[in-house]
Design a protein around this motif. Structure first.
Motif, PDB file in Angstrom:
ATOM      1  N   ARG A  63      32.632  16.518 -30.549  1.00 48.91           N
ATOM      2  CA  ARG A  63      31.574  15.578 -30.915  1.00 48.91           C
ATOM      3  C   ARG A  63      31.204  14.844 -29.642  1.00 48.91           C
ATOM      4  O   ARG A  63      32.069  14.532 -28.820  1.00 48.91           O
ATOM      5  N   ALA A  64      29.935  14.545 -29.481  1.00 50.37           N
ATOM      6  CA  ALA A  64      29.495  13.808 -28.299  1.00 50.37           C
ATOM      7  C   ALA A  64      28.242  13.013 -28.638  1.00 50.37           C
ATOM      8  O   ALA A  64      27.435  13.431 -29.475  1.00 50.37           O
ATOM      9  N   VAL A  65      28.130  11.868 -28.004  1.00 48.48           N
ATOM     10  CA  VAL A  65      26.959  11.013 -28.172  1.00 48.48           C
ATOM     11  C   VAL A  65      26.584  10.416 -26.825  1.00 48.48           C
ATOM     12  O   VAL A  65      27.423  10.269 -25.937  1.00 48.48           O
ATOM     13  N   PHE A  66      25.314  10.086 -26.705  1.00 48.13           N
ATOM     14  CA  PHE A  66      24.844   9.377 -25.520  1.00 48.13           C
ATOM     15  C   PHE A  66      25.239   7.914 -25.659  1.00 48.13           C
ATOM     16  O   PHE A  66      25.084   7.305 -26.713  1.00 48.13           O
ATOM     17  N   ILE A  67      25.753   7.359 -24.596  1.00 47.79           N
ATOM     18  CA  ILE A  67      26.159   5.960 -24.550  1.00 47.79           C
ATOM     19  C   ILE A  67      25.275   5.267 -23.525  1.00 47.79           C
ATOM     20  O   ILE A  67      25.233   5.675 -22.360  1.00 47.79           O
ATOM     21  N   PRO A  68      24.552   4.220 -23.949  1.00 44.19           N
ATOM     22  CA  PRO A  68      23.693   3.537 -22.978  1.00 44.19           C
ATOM     23  C   PRO A  68      24.506   2.793 -21.937  1.00 44.19           C
ATOM     24  O   PRO A  68      25.553   2.227 -22.238  1.00 44.19           O
ATOM     25  N   TRP A  69      24.041   2.847 -20.728  1.00 46.26           N
ATOM     26  CA  TRP A  69      24.639   2.101 -19.643  1.00 46.26           C
ATOM     27  C   TRP A  69      24.396   0.628 -19.930  1.00 46.26           C
ATOM     28  O   TRP A  69      23.387   0.295 -20.534  1.00 46.26           O
ATOM     29  N   PRO A  70      25.227  -0.298 -19.622  1.00 49.78           N
ATOM     30  CA  PRO A  70      26.322  -0.304 -18.681  1.00 49.78           C
ATOM     31  C   PRO A  70      27.701  -0.239 -19.315  1.00 49.78           C
ATOM     32  O   PRO A  70      28.630  -0.863 -18.816  1.00 49.78           O
ATOM     33  N   ARG A  71      27.901   0.471 -20.385  1.00 52.14           N
ATOM     34  CA  ARG A  71      29.235   0.579 -20.978  1.00 52.14           C
ATOM     35  C   ARG A  71      30.068   1.523 -20.120  1.00 52.14           C
ATOM     36  O   ARG A  71      30.122   2.703 -20.373  1.00 52.14           O
ATOM     37  N   THR A  72      30.678   0.965 -19.106  1.00 58.93           N
ATOM     38  CA  THR A  72      31.397   1.797 -18.146  1.00 58.93           C
ATOM     39  C   THR A  72      32.864   1.963 -18.483  1.00 58.93           C
ATOM     40  O   THR A  72      33.550   2.719 -17.812  1.00 58.93           O
ATOM     41  N   SER A  73      33.352   1.275 -19.504  1.00 58.16           N
ATOM     42  CA  SER A  73      34.747   1.508 -19.870  1.00 58.16           C
ATOM     43  C   SER A  73      34.788   2.375 -21.119  1.00 58.16           C
ATOM     44  O   SER A  73      33.918   2.297 -21.988  1.00 58.16           O
ATOM     45  N   LEU A  74      35.794   3.194 -21.190  1.00 63.27           N
ATOM     46  CA  LEU A  74      35.945   4.102 -22.320  1.00 63.27           C
ATOM     47  C   LEU A  74      36.098   3.333 -23.625  1.00 63.27           C
ATOM     48  O   LEU A  74      35.512   3.696 -24.642  1.00 63.27           O
ATOM     49  N   SER A  75      36.854   2.263 -23.619  1.00 60.59           N
ATOM     50  CA  SER A  75      37.078   1.509 -24.858  1.00 60.59           C
ATOM     51  C   SER A  75      35.785   0.912 -25.399  1.00 60.59           C
ATOM     52  O   SER A  75      35.550   0.953 -26.610  1.00 60.59           O
ATOM     53  N   THR A  76      34.909   0.396 -24.538  1.00 59.32           N
ATOM     54  CA  THR A  76      33.637  -0.138 -25.038  1.00 59.32           C
ATOM     55  C   THR A  76      32.721   0.980 -25.518  1.00 59.32           C
ATOM     56  O   THR A  76      31.963   0.796 -26.463  1.00 59.32           O
ATOM     57  N   ALA A  77      32.790   2.141 -24.894  1.00 62.28           N
ATOM     58  CA  ALA A  77      31.994   3.288 -25.344  1.00 62.28           C
ATOM     59  C   ALA A  77      32.457   3.769 -26.718  1.00 62.28           C
ATOM     60  O   ALA A  77      31.638   4.096 -27.586  1.00 62.28           O
ATOM     61  N   ILE A  78      33.772   3.810 -26.939  1.00 64.22           N
ATOM     62  CA  ILE A  78      34.312   4.220 -28.241  1.00 64.22           C
ATOM     63  C   ILE A  78      33.889   3.220 -29.316  1.00 64.22           C
ATOM     64  O   ILE A  78      33.460   3.612 -30.407  1.00 64.22           O
ATOM     65  N   GLU A  79      33.993   1.939 -29.015  1.00 61.45           N
ATOM     66  CA  GLU A  79      33.575   0.906 -29.978  1.00 61.45           C
ATOM     67  C   GLU A  79      32.091   1.054 -30.317  1.00 61.45           C
ATOM     68  O   GLU A  79      31.699   0.933 -31.480  1.00 61.45           O
ATOM     69  N   TYR A  80      31.270   1.314 -29.310  1.00 58.68           N
ATOM     70  CA  TYR A  80      29.833   1.500 -29.527  1.00 58.68           C
ATOM     71  C   TYR A  80      29.576   2.696 -30.449  1.00 58.68           C
ATOM     72  O   TYR A  80      28.803   2.611 -31.409  1.00 58.68           O
ATOM     73  N   ALA A  81      30.213   3.820 -30.171  1.00 52.46           N
ATOM     74  CA  ALA A  81      30.020   5.029 -30.988  1.00 52.46           C
ATOM     75  C   ALA A  81      30.550   4.824 -32.404  1.00 52.46           C
ATOM     76  O   ALA A  81      29.940   5.278 -33.374  1.00 52.46           O
ATOM     77  N   ASN A  82      31.661   4.134 -32.528  1.00 55.26           N
ATOM     78  CA  ASN A  82      32.257   3.857 -33.837  1.00 55.26           C
ATOM     79  C   ASN A  82      31.323   3.002 -34.689  1.00 55.26           C
ATOM     80  O   ASN A  82      31.145   3.266 -35.878  1.00 55.26           O
ATOM     81  N   ARG A  83      30.694   1.999 -34.092  1.00 54.05           N
ATOM     82  CA  ARG A  83      29.781   1.099 -34.817  1.00 54.05           C
ATOM     83  C   ARG A  83      28.414   1.723 -35.071  1.00 54.05           C
ATOM     84  O   ARG A  83      27.810   1.506 -36.113  1.00 54.05           O
ATOM     85  N   ASN A  84      27.887   2.483 -34.099  1.00 54.43           N
ATOM     86  CA  ASN A  84      26.496   2.911 -34.161  1.00 54.43           C
ATOM     87  C   ASN A  84      26.285   4.360 -34.589  1.00 54.43           C
ATOM     88  O   ASN A  84      25.138   4.745 -34.855  1.00 54.43           O
ATOM     89  N   PHE A  85      27.333   5.157 -34.643  1.00 51.37           N
ATOM     90  CA  PHE A  85      27.171   6.555 -35.032  1.00 51.37           C
ATOM     91  C   PHE A  85      28.051   6.875 -36.233  1.00 51.37           C
ATOM     92  O   PHE A  85      27.574   6.880 -37.348  1.00 51.37           O
ATOM     93  N   SER A  86      29.312   7.144 -36.016  1.00 48.12           N
ATOM     94  CA  SER A  86      30.182   7.535 -37.112  1.00 48.12           C
ATOM     95  C   SER A  86      31.608   7.088 -36.844  1.00 48.12           C
ATOM     96  O   SER A  86      32.217   7.516 -35.859  1.00 48.12           O
ATOM     97  N   SER A  87      32.126   6.258 -37.736  1.00 46.50           N
ATOM     98  CA  SER A  87      33.508   5.813 -37.562  1.00 46.50           C
ATOM     99  C   SER A  87      34.492   6.952 -37.829  1.00 46.50           C
ATOM    100  O   SER A  87      35.618   6.930 -37.351  1.00 46.50           O
ATOM    101  N   GLU A  88      34.058   7.974 -38.584  1.00 46.58           N
ATOM    102  CA  GLU A  88      34.922   9.134 -38.821  1.00 46.58           C
ATOM    103  C   GLU A  88      34.964  10.063 -37.612  1.00 46.58           C
ATOM    104  O   GLU A  88      36.011  10.597 -37.271  1.00 46.58           O
ATOM    105  N   ASP A  89      33.814  10.280 -36.981  1.00 44.53           N
ATOM    106  CA  ASP A  89      33.756  11.146 -35.803  1.00 44.53           C
ATOM    107  C   ASP A  89      34.303  10.472 -34.545  1.00 44.53           C
ATOM    108  O   ASP A  89      34.794  11.144 -33.638  1.00 44.53           O
ATOM    109  N   PHE A  90      34.209   9.151 -34.494  1.00 45.43           N
ATOM    110  CA  PHE A  90      34.642   8.400 -33.319  1.00 45.43           C
ATOM    111  C   PHE A  90      35.554   7.245 -33.735  1.00 45.43           C
ATOM    112  O   PHE A  90      35.215   6.076 -33.580  1.00 45.43           O
TER     113      PHE A  90
END
Length: 94
Positions: A63-90
């Motif tokens: 699974r992959a999603v585009f993450i808008p910059w400036p989320r340069t840390s992995l943990s903030t990117a995961i939180e973003y994907a979890n909130r904005n895409f799918s908590s099951e996929d991410f």
């Protein structure tokens, strides 16, 4: 991707999709943790976009999603994907 126009690169990248892009184009791994990787596309001038990729270790599904910059840390990117895409996929790693 040979297109040099930044706006067209961004449109093409979104049309192709993040899973295919990170599988077929060269990437730089910014950070990894468990099943996750935060990636930057090489040789593409789309500076405001990164890809969060999750490879399920049990099934091998990617699974992959585009993450808008400036989320340069992995943990903030995961939180973003979890909130904005799918908590099951991410899911947020424990």
């Amino acid at each position: 991707m040979e297109e040099r126009d930044r706006a067209l690169q961004q449109v093409l990248s979104r049309a192709i999709g993040p899973v295919r892009l990170c599988q077929e184009l060269p990437v730089t791994v910014i950070e990894t943790m468990q099943d996750y990787a935060l990636l930057k596309l090489d040789n593409i001038d789309v500076k405001d976009m990164q890809i969060l990729r999750r490879t399920n270790s049990e099934t091998g599904d990617v699974r992959a999603v585009f993450i808008p910059w400036p989320r340069t840390s992995l943990s903030t990117a995961i939180e973003y994907a979890n909130r904005n895409f799918s908590s099951e996929d991410f899911p947020i790693p424990s």
